[in-house]
Design a protein around this motif. Structure first.
Motif, PDB file in Angstrom:
ATOM      1  N   THR A  41       0.898  -1.115  -0.106  1.00 39.30           N
ATOM      2  CA  THR A  41       0.214   0.148   0.117  1.00 39.30           C
ATOM      3  C   THR A  41       0.722   1.241  -0.071  1.00 39.30           C
ATOM      4  O   THR A  41       0.302   2.293   0.022  1.00 39.30           O
ATOM      5  CB  THR A  41      -0.858   0.218   1.357  1.00 39.30           C
ATOM      6  OG1 THR A  41      -0.349   0.096   2.523  1.00 39.30           O
ATOM      7  CG2 THR A  41      -1.790  -1.262   1.292  1.00 39.30           C
ATOM      8  N   THR A  42       2.195   1.160   0.090  1.00 42.98           N
ATOM      9  CA  THR A  42       2.975   2.403   0.128  1.00 42.98           C
ATOM     10  C   THR A  42       4.252   2.109  -0.881  1.00 42.98           C
ATOM     11  O   THR A  42       4.767   1.243  -1.309  1.00 42.98           O
ATOM     12  CB  THR A  42       3.513   2.387   1.548  1.00 42.98           C
ATOM     13  OG1 THR A  42       4.174   3.848   1.669  1.00 42.98           O
ATOM     14  CG2 THR A  42       4.345   1.328   2.248  1.00 42.98           C
ATOM     15  N   MET A  43       4.712   3.584  -0.980  1.00 49.05           N
ATOM     16  CA  MET A  43       5.851   3.595  -1.920  1.00 49.05           C
ATOM     17  C   MET A  43       7.262   3.634  -0.977  1.00 49.05           C
ATOM     18  O   MET A  43       8.395   3.845  -1.325  1.00 49.05           O
ATOM     19  CB  MET A  43       5.816   4.843  -3.025  1.00 49.05           C
ATOM     20  CG  MET A  43       4.724   4.535  -4.057  1.00 49.05           C
ATOM     21  SD  MET A  43       5.052   3.211  -4.989  1.00 49.05           S
ATOM     22  CE  MET A  43       6.412   3.641  -5.750  1.00 49.05           C
ATOM     23  N   LEU A  76       2.734   5.868   8.303  1.00 53.56           N
ATOM     24  CA  LEU A  76       2.655   5.827   6.946  1.00 53.56           C
ATOM     25  C   LEU A  76       1.994   7.254   6.735  1.00 53.56           C
ATOM     26  O   LEU A  76       2.253   7.720   5.516  1.00 53.56           O
ATOM     27  CB  LEU A  76       2.074   4.621   6.376  1.00 53.56           C
ATOM     28  CG  LEU A  76       2.963   3.264   6.535  1.00 53.56           C
ATOM     29  CD1 LEU A  76       1.668   2.015   6.338  1.00 53.56           C
ATOM     30  CD2 LEU A  76       4.183   3.129   5.787  1.00 53.56           C
ATOM     31  N   LYS A  77       0.910   7.356   7.293  1.00 50.55           N
ATOM     32  CA  LYS A  77       0.194   8.650   6.939  1.00 50.55           C
ATOM     33  C   LYS A  77       0.752   9.688   7.005  1.00 50.55           C
ATOM     34  O   LYS A  77       0.600  10.762   6.281  1.00 50.55           O
ATOM     35  CB  LYS A  77      -1.243   8.659   8.048  1.00 50.55           C
ATOM     36  CG  LYS A  77      -2.225   9.671   7.672  1.00 50.55           C
ATOM     37  CD  LYS A  77      -3.218   9.654   8.650  1.00 50.55           C
ATOM     38  CE  LYS A  77      -3.952   8.671   9.426  1.00 50.55           C
ATOM     39  NZ  LYS A  77      -5.219   8.818  10.122  1.00 50.55           N
ATOM     40  N   SER A  83      11.254   6.455   5.037  1.00 48.67           N
ATOM     41  CA  SER A  83      10.850   5.146   5.663  1.00 48.67           C
ATOM     42  C   SER A  83      10.358   4.769   6.814  1.00 48.67           C
ATOM     43  O   SER A  83      10.121   5.894   7.582  1.00 48.67           O
ATOM     44  CB  SER A  83      12.264   4.240   5.767  1.00 48.67           C
ATOM     45  OG  SER A  83      13.024   5.076   6.792  1.00 48.67           O
ATOM     46  N   VAL A  84       9.675   3.690   7.140  1.00 48.23           N
ATOM     47  CA  VAL A  84       8.987   3.546   8.356  1.00 48.23           C
ATOM     48  C   VAL A  84       9.536   2.076   8.624  1.00 48.23           C
ATOM     49  O   VAL A  84       9.628   1.185   7.947  1.00 48.23           O
ATOM     50  CB  VAL A  84       7.528   3.230   8.101  1.00 48.23           C
ATOM     51  CG1 VAL A  84       6.753   2.692   9.407  1.00 48.23           C
ATOM     52  CG2 VAL A  84       6.781   4.539   7.980  1.00 48.23           C
TER      53      VAL A  84
END
Length: 165
Positions: A41-43, A76-77, A83-84
């Motif tokens: 769901t994320t880049m 993420l938001k 990065s996370v």
């Protein structure tokens, strides 16, 4: 109406804190599961730092998953680039599980109040302002603590500390 719904939801969450389903849970597995869930769901770069081959703790798996889910979604938001990372540090008879991001960070004067109900620092970002309050309620029900370390423009690290057994 929205606030009333939120209060009812919080009441249900707080009541649920009394009915824990304690079991041995592998922290590595939970963190990897979180990454597998959100990576498509994320880049952003989404990784784990698991220093031990396995770390079993006695806790309520569903409540811990909900806490990690909330912290990961928030990271993420509020992270546009970078990065996370999800990880943990073993601290004797406790574990500190954390979610670290390279997002916009939180001003020092707001870091305590973000765990209160209905607090939103950015009205333009979707959400009810209940997520961190729910996470705090769950952490407390698990005999743990929750906190944040953050610098504006550098990112945040949200952490929870839980007993191992």
């Amino acid at each position: 109406m929205r606030i009333i719904d939120g209060l009812v939801s919080m009441s249900k969450i707080e009541a649920g804190a009394k009915s824990l389903m304690m079991a041995k849970v592998d922290v590595n597995q939970l963190l990897l599961q979180m990454v597998d869930t959100y990576k498509p769901t994320t880049m952003l770069e989404l990784t784990t730092e698991c220093p031990l081959e396995q770390l079993l703790i006695q806790t309520d798996r569903e409540k811990l998953m909900e806490i990690l889910d909330n912290l990961t979604q928030n990271a993420l938001k509020f992270t546009e680039a970078g990065s996370v990372t999800l990880g943990y540090d073993a601290l004797g008879d406790r574990v500190r599980i954390w979610v670290k991001d390279t997002g916009k960070g939180i001003p020092a004067e707001d870091q305590e109040r973000i765990f209160e109900r209905f607090v939103k620092l950015d009205e333009y970002i979707p959400g009810t302002g209940l997520g961190l309050s729910v996470a705090k309620s769950h952490v407390l029900s698990l005999n743990g603590t929750i906190g944040v370390e953050s610098q504006v423009g550098e990112g945040s690290t949200f952490w929870i500390e839980l007993p191992l057994g």
